[in-house]
Each structure stands twice: as structure tokens, then as C-alpha cells.
Design a protein around this motif. Structure first.
Motif, PDB file in Angstrom:
ATOM      1  N   TYR A 121     -16.215  12.779  -3.112  1.00 47.81           N
ATOM      2  CA  TYR A 121     -16.470  11.387  -2.745  1.00 47.81           C
ATOM      3  C   TYR A 121     -16.109  10.454  -3.901  1.00 47.81           C
ATOM      4  N   MET A 122     -16.474  10.891  -5.075  1.00 45.20           N
ATOM      5  CA  MET A 122     -16.203  10.066  -6.262  1.00 45.20           C
ATOM      6  C   MET A 122     -14.687   9.888  -6.421  1.00 45.20           C
ATOM      7  N   LEU A 147     -12.413  10.128  -4.077  1.00 46.08           N
ATOM      8  CA  LEU A 147     -11.914   9.279  -2.994  1.00 46.08           C
ATOM      9  C   LEU A 147     -12.195   7.812  -3.301  1.00 46.08           C
ATOM     10  N   SER A 148     -13.404   7.566  -3.766  1.00 49.52           N
ATOM     11  CA  SER A 148     -13.805   6.201  -4.069  1.00 49.52           C
ATOM     12  C   SER A 148     -12.901   5.618  -5.154  1.00 49.52           C
ATOM     13  N   LEU A 167       0.841   4.106  -2.698  1.00 51.69           N
ATOM     14  CA  LEU A 167       0.603   5.505  -2.345  1.00 51.69           C
ATOM     15  C   LEU A 167       1.676   6.389  -2.963  1.00 51.69           C
ATOM     16  N   GLU A 213      -3.434  -5.427  -4.770  1.00 55.00           N
ATOM     17  CA  GLU A 213      -3.671  -6.803  -5.234  1.00 55.00           C
ATOM     18  C   GLU A 213      -2.603  -7.209  -6.259  1.00 55.00           C
ATOM     19  N   ARG A 265      -9.462   4.914  -3.774  1.00 53.48           N
ATOM     20  CA  ARG A 265      -9.490   3.696  -2.962  1.00 53.48           C
ATOM     21  C   ARG A 265      -9.451   2.456  -3.839  1.00 53.48           C
ATOM     22  N   ARG A 266     -10.281   2.496  -4.887  1.00 56.35           N
ATOM     23  CA  ARG A 266     -10.354   1.320  -5.752  1.00 56.35           C
ATOM     24  C   ARG A 266      -9.012   1.098  -6.451  1.00 56.35           C
ATOM     25  N   LEU A 277      -6.080   2.043  -5.416  1.00 60.15           N
ATOM     26  CA  LEU A 277      -5.094   1.553  -4.452  1.00 60.15           C
ATOM     27  C   LEU A 277      -5.297   0.068  -4.187  1.00 60.15           C
ATOM     28  N   LYS A 278      -6.560  -0.302  -4.089  1.00 55.85           N
ATOM     29  CA  LYS A 278      -6.860  -1.700  -3.797  1.00 55.85           C
ATOM     30  C   LYS A 278      -6.344  -2.591  -4.932  1.00 55.85           C
ATOM     31  N   GLU A 279      -6.616  -2.139  -6.132  1.00 50.65           N
ATOM     32  CA  GLU A 279      -6.158  -2.923  -7.288  1.00 50.65           C
ATOM     33  C   GLU A 279      -4.634  -2.980  -7.325  1.00 50.65           C
ATOM     34  N   LEU A 323       0.832  -1.202   0.000  1.00 54.57           N
ATOM     35  CA  LEU A 323       0.000   0.000   0.000  1.00 54.57           C
ATOM     36  C   LEU A 323       0.872   1.259   0.000  1.00 54.57           C
TER      37      LEU A 323
END
Lengths: 175, 497
Positions: free
Chosen positions: A152-153, A155-156, A116, A167, A159-160, A162-164, A112
Motif C-alpha cells: 500500500y505504501m 502504491l501510495s 508512466l 502537475e 500515485r503521489r 505520478l500526480k506530481e 500521465l
């Protein structure tokens, strides 16, 4: 290594999951930090209450939940009312989901951090405002002269992304 | 990527609600929708948990990164605890500054007083940790203190540091004084660790005994005293904590503390109250004798008592002429004389009163005794075969009402009553304006909670009135019940525990 050291190691390993769990109860980041400290103190003092071989994550959650309730009571006593203790939401999520999806080990965290570092400056700036400065969506929107929904969009999306990225890195390491 | 299905509008809605949720901006209506979405959908549940967990990890990671980030937040959000990053990350990342928790991970392995040391690991607290606490009194040899991994020996006047773990030897005692005047007196053969967190004092009494005189603590920053069995939250008070074997006892002499067993609801202990932990049970609660209590019987002196035959209120003059105590002294207790209706009454008359007495029943059946106030109201001491066959006459019963719970102990076990009695009130014309009331604790458990007596007990004869009266050890039947450790605080009935 003593049993206590082992338990403390597990506790630290479970920190993101536990903090997430406590967030569902308190819905306040600063209080979650306090609650985790209290949880750690409790675990340090009462590690022998844990039955080896049983689900340590469940035990930590139980301890954490008690600390949240104490903090909640304290907030009420002191008339601050920052804590919420939203039982309802918590009950929606089965224990198994917490166990299965709550893992965020140090390798993931390293990944992560790498991800980042690879984020565009703008995205990173947004995260810094949101997390480090604890600014609210509305405040950021006002400063950047944008719509809060757009924040919000973003940030969302971050987040997605970063998650990808995490992974991908994890899979890369595994390969 | 882990979502196995395609993203739908519903998912997009969910994501948006999730963002609002994380931002703490979910409206009631949103919350309802959000709840429903979570309830019905395992994918949403997983996404919820994953996002929350990642959110926490993000929060932490950004803090770590901020240490090397020259961005605008570096000064506000980082700690500057200089330490080496543990494990392999150190090599990979260079001179990162650490969050307290990484530091804690390192400390956990080596320090004994981990539970408290973690508090000291926050840099912001480090400066406060220098709030001076000093060893202001010491008997015997220099005090052995475990500081980090080192053992140091402190003398009177030396400073105490956060995380210090001090151990007194047998026969040794030491006094710690903090800047705010709080003193902790560590008695012999005791082990105590101390630290600060955000200006909040923390102490861990691992074994032995400690007297604490805690100055008023800042609002919201109570002092916390932990023992292996309990936590005590202190705002400013005087109390004694004793850790003995598997139990911790706390006795409060001033102010109040909150005491709790791990995972159990706390209990506030006020002045002259004490509680101890026993096994895995709840706290065992007791009342301690206040300094202003009148001792009615201390195990030897029976001069506070006289004999009184019959069931009506004597005059003070009658009491002055009455025969001295006729109960027998057995092993430091008063044993009722085998003379029916020859009661033992106090010389002194009382109106409202807090009464403590301990009693001992000689056998499992055929016992009927009790304690009375003013020959009007009574609290029972009886075996369950009481002739009235009513729980109102079981031990702790008050005639008009059964005890809220039965606290059964085998015969020949000492039990304690703590009774808060409030006399009936009358106006100047002698009309009753308020019933007499009673709160009864049996072995620290409340069995009567501020219960009103609509009139006198049916076994008694004195009609209700404003005159005070003695406290009476009921000997209607001459049963050899024993009493000991009897004290009273006049005027204390208003105290609601």
C-alpha cells in the motif's frame, strides 16, 4: 457538430470523474466499467434530456448514479451481491469538490502516460499487477514476499509521484 | 504538490486508508475512521476525489500502454481492435492499440446508432458479434440497412451484423432469426438497430412496432430492448413493442419482462400484462386479454347475460329460464336499463375469477352502480355524492374499505376495472375457513390489494357460502351507466400482479 456529439464528447471527457464517482457507490472496478457503459448508452439515447447551459457533470453524475443503483438491484436480484452502494461515503463529498477536483482531461492523460513510461520497472510492474491483472494488495504482497502495508505504501508513493509528475508536465506545457 | 499544508501523521493515516479503500479492503472500523476524516476535512475530500479520478485514469492509461508494452500482461489486458488513434495522439505515439473507449470517441461522431455500436466496439465481443442472425423472412423490396456509414440492401437469408440499423417501408415486414431461435418481427414503417454485448442481445426500436419471441437467454445476460422512451429487459418471453409518437407500449404474451422509464423504477410485466409510457409520467399499466379468457361482452353479442330482479342468488335453473339481456346496446356498450333492481347477470357462474370490464359514468353526480360477485361482494362505481357519504362507496371502494387512491376521471370517460376475486373458502361442514379476497385495479392502478371481505356487503343479501354465483352488473337504481369490453378468466384469482 450536433448536440449529441458534443454531449458524448463531454461524457468521454468526464469518464475518469464519473468512474471515480461510481466507484464510491459500487466499490468494484469491473462493475464500474459496466456502469459506465450503461451510462453511455443512456446518454446516447437520452441526450436531449440534458438542458444546455446547466451543469453537465452533475447531470452525468445523476445518470451514473441511477445506473449504479440499477446494477446494485440487479446484483441483489441475481444474488451476486458484488455491489455495495455506499451512500454514506458519497454524501460526504460535496458536488463542488467533484466538479473542482474531478477534471482529468486528455492533456492530463497524455501527461500521465508519459509519466508512466518514465516510472522505474519495479513500480510499473506493481501497477501492472494491481490494475491490469486486478490483483489485490494481499496477493501481490504474498507473491513479492512483502507486507501488505508495504505494498500500500508503495502504491501510495507511486500515485503521489505520478500526480506530481503530471502537475509538472502540465505546468511545463502551460509555461 | 497541490496539498497546501504539510503532511501530518493524520494525512499519512488517511493515505493508508485510501489505499485500503481502493483495494476494497477497508474494515468496518477503518471505514468509520475514513468517513470521519472525509467529513471534516476539505483537503481530504479533494485528495480523495483526485486520487480516485487519477486511479481511474491510471487504469485506463495502463491498458492503453499495455498495447505497446511487451510485458507479461500484454496478451491478457489489451484489445486488438486495429484502428487509428484519433486526434494528435496518433502522431505522437505511433501504432498504439486502442481501448474500446478511444475507439468509441471516434465512432460517436459518425455513426447513427451510437448507443448500441459502442457495445460492438469491444474486441472480445467482435468475435461473438458473428453469432449469426439472419433475415429469415421479408416482404416487399430488399431491406434497407444502414451498416456503419453505408446503406446496404438485404434479401431473405442474408446475415445481420452488429450495429445494423434496418428500416422497413410502409407495407413491408421482416423477420430476424438469431442462432438461439429468438425471432424479432419488425412490422411496417419501423426502424430497429441490433447488436451484441458479451453475448447479450441489444435492440433499439426507434420507431414502429416489433414482435419479439425471445428464447430463454443465458443467466445474467438478458436481452435489452430500448426505445426512445423505455427500456425492456428480457430473459425469454413473447411480447410486442410499439413506438408511436411520444409513447412506447409493451404487451407481454408469455414469460415476463422488466420495463422501465429512464430514471424511474422498473416494473415487471408478466404474461398478459402491458404498459405504455405517456409523457414524462410513470408507466401506464394494463391487463391484456389472455387467450383463455371468456369474452362476456365484445360490443355486440349479449348472449352471455340475462336479466335478474332482486338481490339474491338465483339457481342455475332460474338463470336458464331468465329473460335475455335488457340493457341497451349503445355504441358498442351495454347501457343499464332504467328499471330499478333489474340487474344484468352472467349466465355462467363463477367461483374465483379475474374480471376485466370498462365502465362509463354519464354524469358527475347521482350515480350509484358497480359490479358484484355471487350477490355477496361488490366493487363500487359511484359519484362522490353517494348517499352513504363514505369513501368506501367511491369508485373502486368495496364497502368495507375505501380505494387506496382515488382515480378520478371526468364523467363520460371510459375507465377500466381489473378485478382478481377469490371466493371465501369453507370446510365440509360449511364453516368458513378463509374470507373472500379481492384485488382491484382501476385504470391499471391498484386500489385494493388482496383485501379480505369479513362478510357480505351490507347492500347485498346472499349469505356467505361455498356456492359459485354469477357476475352481476349492479342496476339497483337504474342509473344509465355503460359497460363494455368485459372478459373473465375463471380460477385466475390467485394471480397476484
Amino acid at each position: 457538430m450536433t448536440d449529441r456529439d458534443e454531449i458524448l464528447r463531454l461524457l468521454l471527457k468526464s469518464k475518469p470523474m464519473l468512474c471515480a464517482y461510481m466507484y464510491t457507490l459500487l466499490e468494484n472496478r469491473s462493475l464500474v466499467e459496466d456502469a459506465f457503459q450503461e451510462t453511455a448508452v443512456y446518454v446516447c439515447n437520452h441526450w436531449s434530456e440534458f438542458t444546455p447551459g446547466t451543469n453537465f457533470k452533475a447531470w452525468f453524475r445523476k445518470v451514473a448514479e441511477m445506473r449504479c443503483r440499477e446494477i446494485f438491484q440487479k446484483e441483489i436480484r441475481e444474488g451476486k451481491g458484488r455491489a455495495k452502494v455506499r451512500e454514506h461515503l458519497l454524501r460526504q463529498i460535496p458536488d463542488a469538490v467533484w466538479d473542482r477536483c474531478g477534471d482529468f482531461n486528455s492533456e492530463r492523460k497524455d501527461a500521465l502516460i508519459k509519466c508512466l513510461e518514465g516510472l522505474p520497472t519495479e513500480s510499473r510492474g506493481l501497477l501492472v499487477r494491481y490494475y491490469l491483472k486486478r490483483q489485490k494488495g494481499e496477493g501481490i504482497a504474498a507473491e513479492l514476499q512483502k507486507n501488505v502495508e508495504a505494498i500500500y505504501m508503495s502504491l501510495s508513493r507511486i500515485r503521489r509521484r505520478l500526480k506530481e509528475c503530471v502537475e509538472r508536465r502540465m505546468q511545463g506545457e502551460a509555461a | 504538490m497541490s496539498d497546501p499544508r504539510e503532511r501530518t501523521d493524520k494525512d499519512a493515516d488517511f493515505e493508508m486508508l485510501l489505499e485500503r479503500y481502493l483495494d476494497g479492503k477497508l474494515s468496518d472500523e477503518d471505514r468509520k475512521t475514513f468517513d470521519e476524516m472525509l467529513q471534516s476535512d476539505e483537503v481530504h475530500q479533494a485528495r480523495f476525489v483526485e486520487t480516485l479520478v487519477q486511479d481511474q485514469a491510471l487504469d485506463e492509461s495502463l491498458r492503453e500502454l499495455a498495447g505497446v508494452d511487451s510485458g507479461p500482461v500484454a496478451d491478457t489486458a489489451t484489445t486488438s481492435v486495429e484502428a487509428t488513434r484519433p486526434r494528435e495522439q496518433a502522431a505522437k505515439k505511433g501504432p498504439l492499440r486502442l481501448t474500446p473507449w478511444v475507439n468509441f470517441a471516434m465512432a460517436a461522431g459518425v455513426l447513427v446508432t451510437v448507443g448500441f455500436v459502442i457495445y460492438g466496439m469491444r474486441q472480445t465481443d467482435r468475435t461473438r458479434d458473428r453469432i449469426p442472425a439472419h433475415l429469415t423472412a421479408l416482404t416487399g423490396p430488399p431491406l434497407e440497412v444502414l451498416r456503419g456509414e453505408q446503406t446496404v440492401f438485404l434479401n431473405k437469408g442474408d446475415a445481420i451484423q452488429t450495429g445494423d440499423k434496418m428500416s422497413t417501408r410502409k407495407g413491408q415486414s421482416s423477420v430476424l432469426t438469431c442462432a438461439d431461435g429468438t425471432t424479432l418481427t419488425l412490422k411496417e414503417a419501423s426502424t430497429l438497430s441490433v447488436s451484441y454485448q458479451n453475448g447479450s442481445k441489444h435492440a433499439y426500436l426507434k420507431s414502429g412496432e416489433m414482435d419479439a419471441q425471445v428464447s430463454k437467454q443465458p443467466e445474467g445476460k438478458p436481452m435489452l430492448v430500448n426505445t426512445p422512451h423505455a427500456q425492456i429487459v428480457v430473459k425469454g418471453t413473447r411480447f410486442t413493442t410499439k413506438v408511436e409518437g411520444e409513447s412506447t407500449r409493451v404487451a407481454v404474451t408469455e414469460g415476463s419482462v422488466m420495463m422501465q422509464r429512464p430514471g424511474k423504477p422498473g416494473r415487471e410485466l408478466k404474461r398478459n400484462q402491458a404498459a405504455s409510457t405517456a409523457g414524462k409520467d410513470e408507466l401506464k399499466f394494463e391487463f391484456t386479454r389472455p387467450s383463455d379468457a371468456i369474452v362476456l361482452f365484445d360490443g355486440k353479442d349479449t348472449s352471455a347475460w340475462v336479466r335478474h330482479d332482486g338481490h339474491s342468488l338465483p339457481t342455475q335453473a332460474q338463470v336458464a329460464r331468465a329473460a335475455t339481456c335488457h340493457f341497451r346496446l349503445v355504441d358498442g356498450a351495454l347501457e343499464a336499463a332504467p328499471i330499478r333492481s333489474a340487474h344484468l347477470i352472467t349466465r355462467r357462474f363463477f367461483h374465483d375469477a379475474q374480471l376485466h370490464l370498462e365502465f362509463w359514468v354519464p354524469r358527475e353526480s347521482g350515480i350509484d352502480s358497480g359490479v358484484w360477485f355471487q350477490f355477496r361482494y361488490g366493487v363500487q362505481i359511484a359519484t362522490p355524492d353517494h348517499p352513504y357519504r363514505s369513501p368506501n362507496y367511491y369508485t373502486g371502494g368495496i364497502g368495507v374499505k375505501a380505494p387506496d387512491r382515488q382515480v378520478t376521471e371526468p364523467a363520460r370517460t371510459w375507465q377500466a376495472f381489473d378485478i382478481f376475486f377469490r371466493s371465501a373458502r369453507f370446510d365440509e361442514k360449511g364453516r368458513k375457513t378463509a374470507d373472500a379476497r379481492i384485488t382491484v385495479f382501476l385504470d391499471g392502478l391498484m386500489v385494493q390489494n388482496n383485501v379480505a371481505f369479513p362478510g357480505i356487503d351490507k347492500t347485498l343479501y346472499q349469505k356467505e357460502g361455498p356456492e359459485p354465483g354469477p357476475i352481476i352488473l349492479d342496476n339497483s337504481h337504474g342509473h344509465p351507466v355503460r359497460f363494455r369490453n368485459i372478459w373473465v378468466v375463471p380460477g385466475q384469482a390467485a394471480m397476484q400482479p
